[in-house]
Design a protein around this motif. Structure first.
Motif, PDB file in Angstrom:
ATOM      1  N   PRO A 234       0.832  -1.207   0.000  1.00  0.00           N
ATOM      2  CA  PRO A 234       0.000   0.000   0.000  1.00  0.00           C
ATOM      3  C   PRO A 234       0.870   1.263   0.000  1.00  0.00           C
ATOM      4  O   PRO A 234       1.920   1.297   0.610  1.00  0.00           O
ATOM      5  CB  PRO A 234      -0.770  -0.096   1.322  1.00  0.00           C
ATOM      6  CG  PRO A 234      -0.622  -1.487   1.765  1.00  0.00           C
ATOM      7  CD  PRO A 234       0.643  -2.012   1.200  1.00  0.00           C
ATOM      8  N   LYS A 235       0.406   2.265  -0.722  1.00  0.00           N
ATOM      9  CA  LYS A 235       1.149   3.524  -0.790  1.00  0.00           C
ATOM     10  C   LYS A 235       0.367   4.632  -0.086  1.00  0.00           C
ATOM     11  O   LYS A 235      -0.855   4.644  -0.106  1.00  0.00           O
ATOM     12  CB  LYS A 235       1.341   3.950  -2.252  1.00  0.00           C
ATOM     13  CG  LYS A 235       1.983   2.930  -3.147  1.00  0.00           C
ATOM     14  CD  LYS A 235       3.306   3.453  -3.677  1.00  0.00           C
ATOM     15  CE  LYS A 235       3.951   2.515  -4.662  1.00  0.00           C
ATOM     16  NZ  LYS A 235       4.013   1.148  -4.216  1.00  0.00           N
ATOM     17  N   PRO A 236       1.090   5.558   0.496  1.00  0.00           N
ATOM     18  CA  PRO A 236       0.387   6.647   1.183  1.00  0.00           C
ATOM     19  C   PRO A 236      -0.095   7.695   0.194  1.00  0.00           C
ATOM     20  O   PRO A 236       0.689   8.211  -0.598  1.00  0.00           O
ATOM     21  CB  PRO A 236       1.479   7.238   2.085  1.00  0.00           C
ATOM     22  CG  PRO A 236       2.762   6.895   1.416  1.00  0.00           C
ATOM     23  CD  PRO A 236       2.551   5.647   0.614  1.00  0.00           C
ATOM     24  N   PHE A 237      -1.378   8.014   0.235  1.00  0.00           N
ATOM     25  CA  PHE A 237      -1.911   8.995  -0.696  1.00  0.00           C
ATOM     26  C   PHE A 237      -1.648  10.392  -0.155  1.00  0.00           C
ATOM     27  O   PHE A 237      -1.877  10.650   1.020  1.00  0.00           O
ATOM     28  CB  PHE A 237      -3.414   8.757  -0.868  1.00  0.00           C
ATOM     29  CG  PHE A 237      -3.984   9.465  -2.053  1.00  0.00           C
ATOM     30  CD1 PHE A 237      -4.715  10.630  -1.891  1.00  0.00           C
ATOM     31  CD2 PHE A 237      -3.794   8.974  -3.324  1.00  0.00           C
ATOM     32  CE1 PHE A 237      -5.247  11.294  -2.982  1.00  0.00           C
ATOM     33  CE2 PHE A 237      -4.322   9.630  -4.426  1.00  0.00           C
ATOM     34  CZ  PHE A 237      -5.042  10.798  -4.259  1.00  0.00           C
TER      35      PHE A 237
ATOM     36  N   TYR B  94      -9.309   7.575   2.609  1.00  0.00           N
ATOM     37  CA  TYR B  94      -8.662   6.349   3.089  1.00  0.00           C
ATOM     38  C   TYR B  94      -7.315   6.282   2.410  1.00  0.00           C
ATOM     39  O   TYR B  94      -7.147   5.577   1.409  1.00  0.00           O
ATOM     40  CB  TYR B  94      -9.496   5.116   2.744  1.00  0.00           C
ATOM     41  CG  TYR B  94     -10.951   5.275   3.093  1.00  0.00           C
ATOM     42  CD1 TYR B  94     -11.922   5.312   2.107  1.00  0.00           C
ATOM     43  CD2 TYR B  94     -11.347   5.403   4.409  1.00  0.00           C
ATOM     44  CE1 TYR B  94     -13.246   5.472   2.424  1.00  0.00           C
ATOM     45  CE2 TYR B  94     -12.674   5.571   4.734  1.00  0.00           C
ATOM     46  CZ  TYR B  94     -13.621   5.604   3.737  1.00  0.00           C
ATOM     47  OH  TYR B  94     -14.930   5.766   4.046  1.00  0.00           O
ATOM     48  N   PRO B  95      -6.327   7.041   2.913  1.00  0.00           N
ATOM     49  CA  PRO B  95      -5.125   7.303   2.117  1.00  0.00           C
ATOM     50  C   PRO B  95      -4.139   6.146   1.993  1.00  0.00           C
ATOM     51  O   PRO B  95      -2.941   6.355   2.005  1.00  0.00           O
ATOM     52  CB  PRO B  95      -4.479   8.479   2.864  1.00  0.00           C
ATOM     53  CG  PRO B  95      -4.987   8.423   4.227  1.00  0.00           C
ATOM     54  CD  PRO B  95      -6.290   7.708   4.225  1.00  0.00           C
ATOM     55  N   SER B  96      -4.622   4.948   1.839  1.00  0.00           N
ATOM     56  CA  SER B  96      -3.711   3.825   1.627  1.00  0.00           C
ATOM     57  C   SER B  96      -4.150   3.152   0.342  1.00  0.00           C
ATOM     58  O   SER B  96      -5.190   2.507   0.308  1.00  0.00           O
ATOM     59  CB  SER B  96      -3.825   2.861   2.811  1.00  0.00           C
ATOM     60  OG  SER B  96      -3.295   1.619   2.478  1.00  0.00           O
TER      61      SER B  96
ATOM     62  N   THR C 111      -0.962  -2.698   7.956  1.00  0.00           N
ATOM     63  CA  THR C 111      -1.691  -2.260   6.767  1.00  0.00           C
ATOM     64  C   THR C 111      -3.008  -1.565   7.112  1.00  0.00           C
ATOM     65  O   THR C 111      -3.438  -0.658   6.414  1.00  0.00           O
ATOM     66  CB  THR C 111      -1.992  -3.459   5.847  1.00  0.00           C
ATOM     67  OG1 THR C 111      -2.196  -4.624   6.670  1.00  0.00           O
ATOM     68  CG2 THR C 111      -0.817  -3.740   4.950  1.00  0.00           C
TER      69      THR C 111
ATOM     70  N   LEU D  92      -4.428   3.342   8.877  1.00  0.00           N
ATOM     71  CA  LEU D  92      -5.686   4.030   8.568  1.00  0.00           C
ATOM     72  C   LEU D  92      -6.529   4.204   9.820  1.00  0.00           C
ATOM     73  O   LEU D  92      -7.191   5.226  10.012  1.00  0.00           O
ATOM     74  CB  LEU D  92      -6.479   3.236   7.524  1.00  0.00           C
ATOM     75  CG  LEU D  92      -5.896   3.272   6.130  1.00  0.00           C
ATOM     76  CD1 LEU D  92      -6.710   2.376   5.211  1.00  0.00           C
ATOM     77  CD2 LEU D  92      -5.900   4.678   5.583  1.00  0.00           C
TER      78      LEU D  92
ATOM     79  N   ARG E 288      -5.388   7.233  11.699  1.00  0.00           N
ATOM     80  CA  ARG E 288      -5.837   8.496  11.092  1.00  0.00           C
ATOM     81  C   ARG E 288      -7.309   8.752  11.358  1.00  0.00           C
ATOM     82  O   ARG E 288      -7.703   9.867  11.700  1.00  0.00           O
ATOM     83  CB  ARG E 288      -5.635   8.436   9.580  1.00  0.00           C
ATOM     84  CG  ARG E 288      -4.204   8.584   9.156  1.00  0.00           C
ATOM     85  CD  ARG E 288      -4.138   8.611   7.660  1.00  0.00           C
ATOM     86  NE  ARG E 288      -4.661   9.889   7.189  1.00  0.00           N
ATOM     87  CZ  ARG E 288      -3.933  10.749   6.505  1.00  0.00           C
ATOM     88  NH1 ARG E 288      -2.683  10.480   6.241  1.00  0.00           N
ATOM     89  NH2 ARG E 288      -4.472  11.876   6.084  1.00  0.00           N
TER      90      ARG E 288
ATOM     91  N   GLN F 186       5.522   1.991   7.218  1.00  0.00           N
ATOM     92  CA  GLN F 186       4.279   2.533   6.689  1.00  0.00           C
ATOM     93  C   GLN F 186       3.424   3.184   7.753  1.00  0.00           C
ATOM     94  O   GLN F 186       2.569   4.002   7.455  1.00  0.00           O
ATOM     95  CB  GLN F 186       3.468   1.426   6.057  1.00  0.00           C
ATOM     96  CG  GLN F 186       3.848   1.244   4.624  1.00  0.00           C
ATOM     97  CD  GLN F 186       2.968   0.257   3.978  1.00  0.00           C
ATOM     98  OE1 GLN F 186       1.808   0.114   4.352  1.00  0.00           O
ATOM     99  NE2 GLN F 186       3.493  -0.437   3.001  1.00  0.00           N
TER     100      GLN F 186
ATOM    101  N   SER G   9       4.558   6.559   7.227  1.00  0.00           N
ATOM    102  CA  SER G   9       4.345   7.146   5.900  1.00  0.00           C
ATOM    103  C   SER G   9       2.868   7.285   5.570  1.00  0.00           C
ATOM    104  O   SER G   9       2.459   8.244   4.946  1.00  0.00           O
ATOM    105  CB  SER G   9       5.065   6.320   4.824  1.00  0.00           C
ATOM    106  OG  SER G   9       4.535   5.015   4.756  1.00  0.00           O
ATOM    107  N   ILE G  10       2.044   6.322   5.998  1.00  0.00           N
ATOM    108  CA  ILE G  10       0.610   6.455   5.719  1.00  0.00           C
ATOM    109  C   ILE G  10      -0.108   7.049   6.920  1.00  0.00           C
ATOM    110  O   ILE G  10      -1.018   7.856   6.780  1.00  0.00           O
ATOM    111  CB  ILE G  10      -0.004   5.086   5.345  1.00  0.00           C
ATOM    112  CG1 ILE G  10       0.657   4.563   4.093  1.00  0.00           C
ATOM    113  CG2 ILE G  10      -1.492   5.215   5.155  1.00  0.00           C
ATOM    114  CD1 ILE G  10       0.012   3.328   3.554  1.00  0.00           C
TER     115      ILE G  10
END
Lengths: 326, 297, 386
Positions: free
Chosen positions: B122-125, B216-218, C239, C243, C246, C267, C270-271
């Protein structure tokens, strides 16, 4: 060659028995084989059963089902429930020298029960989906597959999300080959019978079939039930081979993998489907290093096939059996 | 009460994204009578466009965010048109099943090629728009990204309705959806209309993808599958082929899903969406706002 | 049609029979023949949990390189054969089978995720190949058989320590739990935590579930917020945790979040951004530890891979080192002998702590509590095992 063909088509039952005996003999020599090869053969066999059973629904009856993995799941959990919960109590009462025979019969019973549970699921899925055509049916069957998976994920006595571990390793190459042979026999025989022509009629033009006095509803349900039964048996075999099953392994990606086999082989072409099952099980093993490209390759294959050779890669027959009518 | 209202906000925000996606499905189905499986992956591509374009644009700026969204919509519109041209047009007029299978193939291709190109992790948006959280006195929270969903979706919805009802192209779209042959007989270029429809639907998907990714920034190459399926259910719920219906269906489904998620049955959420589909198809197959069409032989 | 079907089925049977017979004529696999010792490794190098697999593999590879540079084991060089299970279910069993019967490995290293370790374990057990899992914490893994070992703590231990941390350090008596109902690790850890927490006098005020792959947790978090907890326990994988952090922040849920070793990944920053600032998680190792062996490892790892090692890398390193040590003690790379040597391991100086293998083939290891502060992971506490 023609004389061989005539001979073979004249004695289908003999061929069936001969194939079963051959499977048994094969199993006897299998202990001398490389276990990795046996593994791959087992996987091939299971995929053959799944593909041939799906072919009955998708290929011969023209009902595009995307939920086959759900039936497989029902069979896997059903058979495992029998061997893990009912089995030990049963085996306790059996004297020592009958143990092997008892285990085998237990497994056979478990497979049949798994298959029957799957068949019941097939009925439940088929019945309401009947009036839907093409795209809708595809989505609804996909939906049913997902619903079944989510239900199993929530049944804690069957392991729930953690999966069911410790399934006894009853699957061996004999069972896999035997069920594959029986499944092929049943499907091919049904479709080539007088009754079975109805499946093709429903596929080709449902309204015309109904106008001719056939009951398309009945045919569709039969296709779903028989197809689901064998998918369930395949699931039972799979469970007792991997020894640990998990709802995630029966998701719609699984269904799509089976669908790819059927499409590659040619919808309605049993021999082609078997060949495709072999090919698509072996390919990932040989190309392990290229595994990440595998799905890209499959998807491109699907697109190219539909554009150029919609009857499948192995369409040999000269007589045009239109699986996909223009 | 507060909890109910908060869940309501959450549900509406999710529902509006589903509505955007559902519009694409419903338009293509209305014109071509087939489900574009690849639509959910155009959604994903839109989100990734936002990710890559977002890198060259300053974060937290309104202008920058709108620019990224416009660019992503453009790229996906072109993508949609290309897909239609290469994969669907050659099979038009043929068996529906072949197109369906091709659509599945395109969908799988986009997902797996995406995995190869973008990587599966997953990448961070990026935070494209300036983000703030608003709290009411009673304790309700709504984020600016959620508000953005409401605003952008409403704008796009009205825009779409205007295009379909008030422009020549829109009239042509409606004509083709009634009867292909008749439409070409009166001089409509079916190919152009269909390409336009795909382009438009894909642009909406891209917008949906970016809005979804903001909240949902992933993002990952498989992010579109489940929202796509649920958006399709929403389209059917509202009446497939019916634009206001798609919006209504999306909102309803978002609300149902959110309330189920907050209840004891949260592990059944995915199944609930499909359950809704099955119930609708059994009881009212034309959907809430659709009209039942008799199949002519 | 029938004819073709039959002939194909028959043809396949014959072909495979022939192929199978051919194979069985070759020398049986189990190769410590030649001048290499083959060690198998399976990891999630690609896919959703690629971070775990890559880290673990890097640590293992570093260990193998170091061992070979200092002469190898028992006079032979170690050859690491790695296969990628793509974070997918169902692959590990076949991979294990292939590594054992086709490639002839004498031992197996893997995996990080308990679910995948569980898949391969029966194969290793059956073939009498010792398997060392670097970081699978679900107790069921080593219960499969006496050839299966692990060098990390188990979830019952982790749950207990976290419960004590919550009561003692966070001073939270009213707890909410948000579990990933689709992952064995999360469900297991949640159960052990809840048991330990309530036994020590805490109160669970809210329990919500999600499924791995979900993106929207607002509904569950809103319900949790309404129950007014003093802290939120999230025993899931990074994973989703990023989220969750956040969304919790956006909803105004300001209580501390904490979780287990599934959180560990860059992550999270980063996320998750700064939404997770101030939150905690437990893990096996911290590169900040003031210990010459650890500092050397961190230095070597950074030199080779250009980044600071995390717990998975450290455990990957230790698993390979322990395997080599066991082979040296056993004086052989033969499965059963290595197994016995592993079972007898006492106070092996791993960089993740002293490793002693107990009767259940688990290791009693210390837990490390990390806090996320200013975009970095900071060591807070090291809690010794009981």
């Amino acid at each position: 060659m023609n004389r061989v063909k005539e001979a073979v088509s004249a004695w289908p039952k003999t061929i069936l028995i001969a194939s079963l005996v051959a499977s048994f003999l094969f199993w006897l020599v299998s202990s001398r084989m490389d276990p990795y090869y046996l593994d791959v053969l087992t996987k091939i066999g299971i995929n053959v059963i799944l593909a041939v059973s799906l072919n009955l629904i998708n290929g011969y009856t023209g009902q595009f089902s995307l939920g086959h993995a759900g039936f497989m799941a029902v069979g896997a959990y059903g058979a495992a429930a029998v061997t893990m919960f009912a089995g030990p109590k049963f085996l306790l009462h059996v004297p020592a020298n009958f143990q092997t025979a008892a285990t085998d019969s237990l497994f056979a019973v478990a497979l049949v029960i798994g298959g029957s549970a799957a068949a019941a699921a097939g009925f439940l899925v088929g019945a309401p989906s009947l009036r839907l055509k093409g795209d809708y049916l595809a989505i609804v069957t996909l939906g049913f597959g997902e619903i079944i998976r989510v239900i199993f994920r929530n049944i804690d006595s069957l392991g729930g999300a953690l999966g069911l571990n410790g399934i006894p390793p009853y699957t061996n190459i004999f069972w896999v080959l035997a069920v594959a042979v029986i499944c092929t026999y049943v499907v091919v025989t049904i479709v080539h019978s007088t009754y079975g022509r109805g499946f093709l009629a429903v596929r080709d033009d449902e309204v015309a079939a109904e106008a001719m006095g056939l009951n398309p509803t009945r045919y569709k349900i039969v296709a779903f039930v028989v197809g689901a039964f064998f998918a369930g048996m395949a699931g039972g075999l799979y469970g007792h081979y991997t020894l640990s099953i998990d709802p995630k392994g029966f998701d719609f990606m699984r269904s799509i993998e089976i669908v790819v086999i059927v499409i590659l082989g040619g919808m309605g072409n049993t021999a082609g489907v078997i060949a495709a099952a072999v090919l698509l099980t072996l390919l990932p093993e040989f190309l392990r290093t290229f595994d990440q490209y595998r799905m890209v390759f499959y998807s491109l294959l699907l697109i190219v096939l539909m554009l150029t050779r919609p009857r499948g890669l192995f369409a040999w027959k000269r007589r045009a059996k239109p699986a996909l009518r223009a | 009460m507060i909890v109910f209202l908060q869940q309501l906000i959450n549900g509406l925000s999710l529902g509006f994204v589903y509505a955007l996606l559902a519009l694409g499905y419903t338009m293509v189905y209305g014109i071509l009578r087939f489900i574009n499986f690849a639509h959910s992956d155009v959604f994903m591509v839109g989100a990734f466009c936002g990710y890559y374009f977002g890198r060259v644009v300053p974060q937290h700026s309104l202008g920058g965010g709108l620019l990224v969204m416009a660019m992503a919509m453009l790229v996906c519109a072109v993508l949609g048109i290309i897909i239609e041209r290469l994969a669907y047009r050659p099979l038009r007029g043929g068996s529906n099943l072949a197109v369906l299978i091709t659509a599945i193939g395109v969908s799988l291709f986009l997902e797996n090629a995406g995995q190869l190109v973008f990587g599966a992790d997953p990448k961070p948006f990026p935070a494209l728009f300036p983000s703030r959280n608003f709290t009411t006195e009673a304790g309700l929270r709504i984020s600016s990204n959620q508000l953005l969903v409401f605003i952008v979706t409403a704008v796009l919805l009205f825009g779409l309705q205007w295009i379909v009802m008030k422009t020549r192209m829109g009239t042509a779209m409606r004509a083709v959806s009634f009867n292909h042959q008749a439409a070409s007989l009166v001089g409509i270029n079916n190919d152009r209309v269909i390409s336009f429809t795909f382009g438009l639907g894909s642009a909406l998907a891209a917008a949906g993808g970016i809005l979804y990714a903001l909240n949902y920034p992933s993002i990952d190459p498989y992010m579109g599958i489940l929202p796509g399926l649920k958006a399709f259910v929403a389209a059917v719920l509202g009446g497939i082929g019916n634009i206001p219906g798609a919006a209504l269906g999306g909102i309803l489904l978002g609300l149902i899903e959110t309330f189920v998620n907050g209840s004891r049955f949260s592990t059944y959420t995915d199944a609930i969406a499909f359950g809704v589909l099955i119930v609708i198809l059994l009881c009212r197959p034309a959907g809430l706002l659709g009209k039942f069409q008799v199949e002519k032989v | 049609m029938r004819i073709r079907t039959r002939s194909i089925a028959a043809g396949l049977l014959c072909a495979s029979l022939l192929a199978g017979c051919n194979k069985s004529n070759e020398p049986s696999s189990g190769a410590s023949g030649g001048d290499v010792i083959k060690v198998g490794e399976f990891a999630s190098l690609t896919g959703k949990e690629a971070d775990f697999g890559q880290s673990s593999h890097d640590g293992t590879a570093l260990a193998i390189d170091e061992l070979n540079a200092s002469g190898g084991v028992l006079g032979k060089k170690l050859q690491l054969l790695t296969e990628d299970d793509q974070s997918k279910q169902g692959e590990s069993k076949t991979i294990a089978r292939k590594l054992i019967s086709r490639d002839g490995v004498v031992a197996m290293l893997g995996e990080v995720a308990s679910g995948r370790s569980l898949e391969a374990a029966p194969v290793c057990q059956e073939s009498k190949i010792p398997q060392i899992s670097p970081s699978s914490t679900n107790p069921k893994v080593t219960e499969i058989g006496d050839y299966i070992f692990r060098i990390c703590f188990t979830d019952p231990q982790q749950g207990k320590v976290l419960a004590q941390f919550a009561l003692g350090t966070l001073k939270a008596h009213r707890m909410a739990v948000l579990t990933d109902a689709a992952t064995p690790y999360s469900v297991g850890l949640a159960t052990y935590f809840k048991d330990a927490f309530t036994a020590a006098g805490g109160q669970i005020v809210a329990e919500q579930k999600y499924s791995s792959g979900d993106k929207d947790f607002n509904a569950q978090l809103t319900a949790i917020k309404a129950a007014n907890p003093e802290a939120l326990f999230v025993p899931g994988y990074y994973t989703e945790v990023c989220l969750i952090g956040r969304q919790a922040h956006d909803l105004g849920l300001t209580v501390p979040l904490f979780g287990g070793d599934g959180w560990e990944s860059p992550q999270l920053i980063s996320i998750g951004g700064d939404a997770l600032d101030g939150d905690y998680f437990s893990t096996h190792f911290s590169p900040e530890e003031k210990n010459p062996a650890v500092e050397k490892f961190v230095h070597d790892f950074q030199a080779k891979f250009g980044m600071v090692p995390d717990a998975m890398a450290a455990l990957g390193y230790d698993s390979a080192m322990l395997l080599a040590d066991a082979m040296k003690r056993a004086g052989s790379s033969d499965g059963p002998k290595v197994r016995d040597a592993l079972a007898a391991t006492k106070d092996f100086p791993g960089i993740t702590g002293k490793i002693t293998i107990d009767a259940e083939r688990n290791a009693k290891k210390a837990l490390v509590i990390i806090q996320i502060k200013g975009g970095k992971f900071q060591l807070v506490q090291k809690i010794a095992p009981e």
